[in-house]
Scaffold this motif. Structure first.
Motif, PDB file in Angstrom:
ATOM      1  N   LYS A 154      46.023  36.844  41.027  1.00  0.00           N
ATOM      2  CA  LYS A 154      45.603  35.359  41.510  1.00  0.00           C
ATOM      3  C   LYS A 154      44.488  35.505  40.339  1.00  0.00           C
ATOM      4  N   GLY A 155      45.147  36.214  38.878  1.00  0.00           N
ATOM      5  CA  GLY A 155      44.537  36.032  37.839  1.00  0.00           C
ATOM      6  C   GLY A 155      43.054  36.854  37.629  1.00  0.00           C
ATOM      7  N   ARG A 156      42.657  37.045  38.408  1.00  0.00           N
ATOM      8  CA  ARG A 156      41.108  37.940  38.681  1.00  0.00           C
ATOM      9  C   ARG A 156      41.794  39.912  38.708  1.00  0.00           C
ATOM     10  N   TYR A 157      40.890  40.422  38.179  1.00  0.00           N
ATOM     11  CA  TYR A 157      41.277  42.487  37.917  1.00  0.00           C
ATOM     12  C   TYR A 157      40.605  42.838  39.438  1.00  0.00           C
ATOM     13  N   VAL A 158      41.436  43.169  40.118  1.00  0.00           N
ATOM     14  CA  VAL A 158      41.127  43.662  41.460  1.00  0.00           C
ATOM     15  C   VAL A 158      41.071  44.835  41.524  1.00  0.00           C
ATOM     16  N   ALA A 159      41.991  45.775  40.305  1.00  0.00           N
ATOM     17  CA  ALA A 159      42.056  47.404  40.097  1.00  0.00           C
ATOM     18  C   ALA A 159      41.886  47.617  38.823  1.00  0.00           C
ATOM     19  N   LEU A 160      41.392  48.739  38.066  1.00  0.00           N
ATOM     20  CA  LEU A 160      41.036  49.275  36.889  1.00  0.00           C
ATOM     21  C   LEU A 160      42.020  50.276  36.083  1.00  0.00           C
ATOM     22  N   PRO A 161      43.051  49.776  35.500  1.00  0.00           N
ATOM     23  CA  PRO A 161      44.262  50.957  35.028  1.00  0.00           C
ATOM     24  C   PRO A 161      43.394  52.517  34.148  1.00  0.00           C
ATOM     25  N   THR A 162      43.648  53.283  34.628  1.00  0.00           N
ATOM     26  CA  THR A 162      43.512  54.261  33.080  1.00  0.00           C
ATOM     27  C   THR A 162      44.361  55.417  32.704  1.00  0.00           C
ATOM     28  N   ASP A 163      45.451  55.410  33.003  1.00  0.00           N
ATOM     29  CA  ASP A 163      46.270  56.031  32.293  1.00  0.00           C
ATOM     30  C   ASP A 163      47.710  55.340  32.520  1.00  0.00           C
ATOM     31  N   ILE A 164      48.773  55.608  31.881  1.00  0.00           N
ATOM     32  CA  ILE A 164      50.145  55.508  31.608  1.00  0.00           C
ATOM     33  C   ILE A 164      50.483  56.569  32.264  1.00  0.00           C
ATOM     34  N   HIS A 165      52.074  57.150  32.445  1.00  0.00           N
ATOM     35  CA  HIS A 165      52.472  58.101  32.556  1.00  0.00           C
ATOM     36  C   HIS A 165      53.551  57.930  32.270  1.00  0.00           C
TER      37      HIS A 165
ATOM     38  N   GLN B 232      29.659  49.338  41.557  1.00  0.00           N
ATOM     39  CA  GLN B 232      31.043  49.355  40.366  1.00  0.00           C
ATOM     40  C   GLN B 232      31.057  48.442  39.339  1.00  0.00           C
ATOM     41  N   ALA B 233      29.609  47.998  38.667  1.00  0.00           N
ATOM     42  CA  ALA B 233      29.143  47.759  37.262  1.00  0.00           C
ATOM     43  C   ALA B 233      29.432  48.811  36.377  1.00  0.00           C
ATOM     44  N   ALA B 234      29.545  50.014  36.808  1.00  0.00           N
ATOM     45  CA  ALA B 234      28.519  50.867  36.217  1.00  0.00           C
ATOM     46  C   ALA B 234      29.986  52.020  36.308  1.00  0.00           C
ATOM     47  N   PHE B 235      30.708  52.061  37.741  1.00  0.00           N
ATOM     48  CA  PHE B 235      32.299  51.996  37.717  1.00  0.00           C
ATOM     49  C   PHE B 235      33.278  51.714  36.621  1.00  0.00           C
ATOM     50  N   ALA B 236      33.753  50.108  36.472  1.00  0.00           N
ATOM     51  CA  ALA B 236      34.097  49.786  35.211  1.00  0.00           C
ATOM     52  C   ALA B 236      33.990  49.861  34.216  1.00  0.00           C
ATOM     53  N   ASP B 237      32.353  50.443  34.089  1.00  0.00           N
ATOM     54  CA  ASP B 237      32.042  50.524  32.332  1.00  0.00           C
ATOM     55  C   ASP B 237      32.585  51.976  32.040  1.00  0.00           C
ATOM     56  N   VAL B 238      32.820  52.709  33.082  1.00  0.00           N
ATOM     57  CA  VAL B 238      33.451  54.155  32.221  1.00  0.00           C
ATOM     58  C   VAL B 238      34.733  53.753  32.576  1.00  0.00           C
TER      59      VAL B 238
ATOM     60  N   TYR C  66      34.382  41.634  38.096  1.00  0.00           N
ATOM     61  CA  TYR C  66      33.905  41.012  36.552  1.00  0.00           C
ATOM     62  C   TYR C  66      34.312  40.225  36.359  1.00  0.00           C
ATOM     63  N   PRO C  67      32.572  39.690  35.025  1.00  0.00           N
ATOM     64  CA  PRO C  67      32.237  39.269  34.591  1.00  0.00           C
ATOM     65  C   PRO C  67      34.220  38.121  34.193  1.00  0.00           C
ATOM     66  N   PRO C  68      33.876  36.850  33.916  1.00  0.00           N
ATOM     67  CA  PRO C  68      35.488  36.247  32.836  1.00  0.00           C
ATOM     68  C   PRO C  68      34.981  36.495  31.862  1.00  0.00           C
ATOM     69  N   ALA C  69      34.431  36.943  31.288  1.00  0.00           N
ATOM     70  CA  ALA C  69      34.168  37.028  28.872  1.00  0.00           C
ATOM     71  C   ALA C  69      34.496  38.493  29.577  1.00  0.00           C
ATOM     72  N   ARG C  70      34.258  39.318  30.547  1.00  0.00           N
ATOM     73  CA  ARG C  70      34.625  40.590  30.356  1.00  0.00           C
ATOM     74  C   ARG C  70      36.337  40.770  30.544  1.00  0.00           C
ATOM     75  N   GLU C  71      36.683  40.269  31.637  1.00  0.00           N
ATOM     76  CA  GLU C  71      38.228  39.985  32.105  1.00  0.00           C
ATOM     77  C   GLU C  71      39.120  40.065  30.656  1.00  0.00           C
ATOM     78  N   LYS C  72      38.617  39.044  30.193  1.00  0.00           N
ATOM     79  CA  LYS C  72      39.364  38.074  28.825  1.00  0.00           C
ATOM     80  C   LYS C  72      39.381  39.396  28.178  1.00  0.00           C
ATOM     81  N   GLN C  73      38.040  40.547  27.991  1.00  0.00           N
ATOM     82  CA  GLN C  73      38.174  40.980  26.454  1.00  0.00           C
ATOM     83  C   GLN C  73      39.441  42.510  27.152  1.00  0.00           C
ATOM     84  N   TRP C  74      39.483  42.565  28.321  1.00  0.00           N
ATOM     85  CA  TRP C  74      40.590  43.500  28.979  1.00  0.00           C
ATOM     86  C   TRP C  74      41.654  43.506  28.809  1.00  0.00           C
ATOM     87  N   ASP C  75      41.793  41.670  28.771  1.00  0.00           N
ATOM     88  CA  ASP C  75      43.094  41.096  28.714  1.00  0.00           C
ATOM     89  C   ASP C  75      43.815  40.939  27.344  1.00  0.00           C
TER      90      ASP C  75
END
Length: 412
Positions: free
Chosen positions: A123-134, A309-315, A100-109
């Motif tokens: 190591k400071g990069r997103y390697v998984a996408l969180p979907t829900d907290i139980h 992968q980009a489409a998966f992240a967008d969703v 993911y582009p650093p700019a997008r990761e900053k938005q998630w941060d």
């Protein structure tokens, strides 16, 4: 797993079929299936087709075994459902992508809580996408037995052991419980927190401190755990695939301590939060939030897969999608800017309690649901606690020593 995978790390994933994303997961409950249908339809709108790779089984133990075999063979799926420290383990071996582009990761941060960011970054990069907290420390209550006997719902374990005999004498099962080790261990981690505090919880489950595990406090918790045997049953008048849920729904059982996916399935079966179903913190855990976090990790892509992968992240990271997904699963969305519109009273309370616990350092990772420790250490707790709970000939001191010895062996 780490030594084995480190020695067998070979090819990256094979090219995926165009327009198709194969996803390994273990979501099989009705509420989870409803959530999957949402993910699939949203992905289709982005020109991608979700290909199911389902490995049933509770907290994902079987799924991780299958995933390991495919990764070693150089043919992992495009994405896989993962929870907790196992994400860091896979990332450290070079299997996971951070495309993911650093700019997008900053938005998630900016919109993800620190506990969520820590769980899905390496190591400071997103390697998984969180979907829900139980929320794991929910006590789901059918108020009918309490109303019939004019009893208060317990807010502490001392209160529980006062009302439980009266419920049982009247023909109710005080506490519903499934037959699986992870269900028993979910009950235990709630009991331990309710009888001690967050600092002791962390010492036992996160730090795995020998002094804490062998302490008088731990022995006391273990002895109380065994006392619960008198007031729980997997056969409390329930039938079907999930008798523990049926028992609560039909009023044979009064209480059920479990994560809020159970609430979602009870709602699908007709119970109404705030009326026929109440959600309360497990006894003694008010102010704390034991959390589980569902995330999807993406594996390192073969050439040409970056668009998928980009489409998966967008969703998955869309706030509207996260809101609806969490509502269907009974959870709360990780993104703080996701709407809670349409959430039931349990969901609204959970979101508030999460924020309050975060401010007061009272968020606690669930051991039973993969957030606090490695899969190997979790298996130690599962095996020892389940055996102890079901075999009265073992003493609490023996169980504590067995847990400590096994955990020490893992570290050696």
């Amino acid at each position: 797993m780490k030594k084995l995978l480190a020695s067998c790390l070979i090819a990256l994933s094979l090219p995926a079929q165009a327009g198709q994303i194969e996803v390994l997961h273990y979501w099989t409950l009705p509420s989870e299936i409803a959530s999957l249908s949402l993910l699939k339809s949203e992905l289709a709108r982005h020109g991608q087709r979700w290909k199911d790779f389902v490995v049933p089984g509770g907290g994902g133990e079987s799924a991780y075994v299958v995933l390991q075999a495919r990764a070693i063979a150089g043919d992992p799926p495009v994405a896989a459902l993962m929870e907790g420290p196992i994400i860091q383990e896979w990332a450290s071996l070079g299997f996971l992508a951070a495309p993911y582009p650093p700019a997008r990761e900053k938005q998630w941060d900016a919109v993800l809580p620190a506990a969520v960011r820590d769980a899905v970054k390496y190591k400071g990069r997103y390697v998984a996408l969180p979907t829900d907290i139980h929320r794991i420390n929910w006590m789901l209550v059918n108020p009918a037995p309490f109303d019939a006997l004019k009893l208060p719902v317990p807010s502490s374990w001392d209160d529980f052991f006062k009302v439980a005999p009266r419920l049982k004498a009247a023909g109710y099962m005080p506490l519903s419980l499934g037959k699986l080790d992870w269900q028993e261990t979910t009950l235990f981690e709630n009991l331990l927190l309710g009888l001690t505090d967050g600092a002791f919880y962390r010492k036992v489950f996160v730090e795995q401190n020998s002094a804490a595990i062998n302490s008088a406090r731990m022995i006391m918790v273990l002895e109380r755990f065994r006392q619960l045997r008198e007031y729980v049953s997997p056969d409390a008048g329930g039938t079907g695939k999930s008798p523990e849920l049926a028992a609560l729904r039909n009023g044979r059982a009064a209480m059920f301590i479990m994560g809020d996916w159970a609430k979602a399935d009870l709602v699908l079966q007709g119970m109404v939060p705030g009326k026929s179903l109440r959600c309360l913190p497990a006894p003694g855990t008010d102010g704390y939030f034991i959390y589980g976090l569902d995330s999807f990790a993406l594996f390192r892509a073969a050439e040409g897969e970056s668009a998928a992968q980009a489409a998966f992240a967008d969703v998955l990271m869309d706030p509207k999608l996260q809101s609806e997904l969490a509502r269907r699963k009974g959870a709360i969305p990780p993104r703080t800017d996701a709407s809670l519109g349409g959430f039931d009273s349990c969901g609204v309370t959970a979101a508030k309690d999460f924020r309050d616990a975060e401010k007061k350092d009272r968020l606690l990772p669930s051991m039973a649901h993969s957030m606090a420790t490695s899969q190997q250490a979790r298996e130690v707790f599962f095996r020892v606690l389940s055996y102890y709970f079901n075999h009265p000939e073992q003493s609490s001191q023996q169980a504590a020593r067995q847990i400590d010895a096994a955990l020490q062996a893992l570290r050696s």
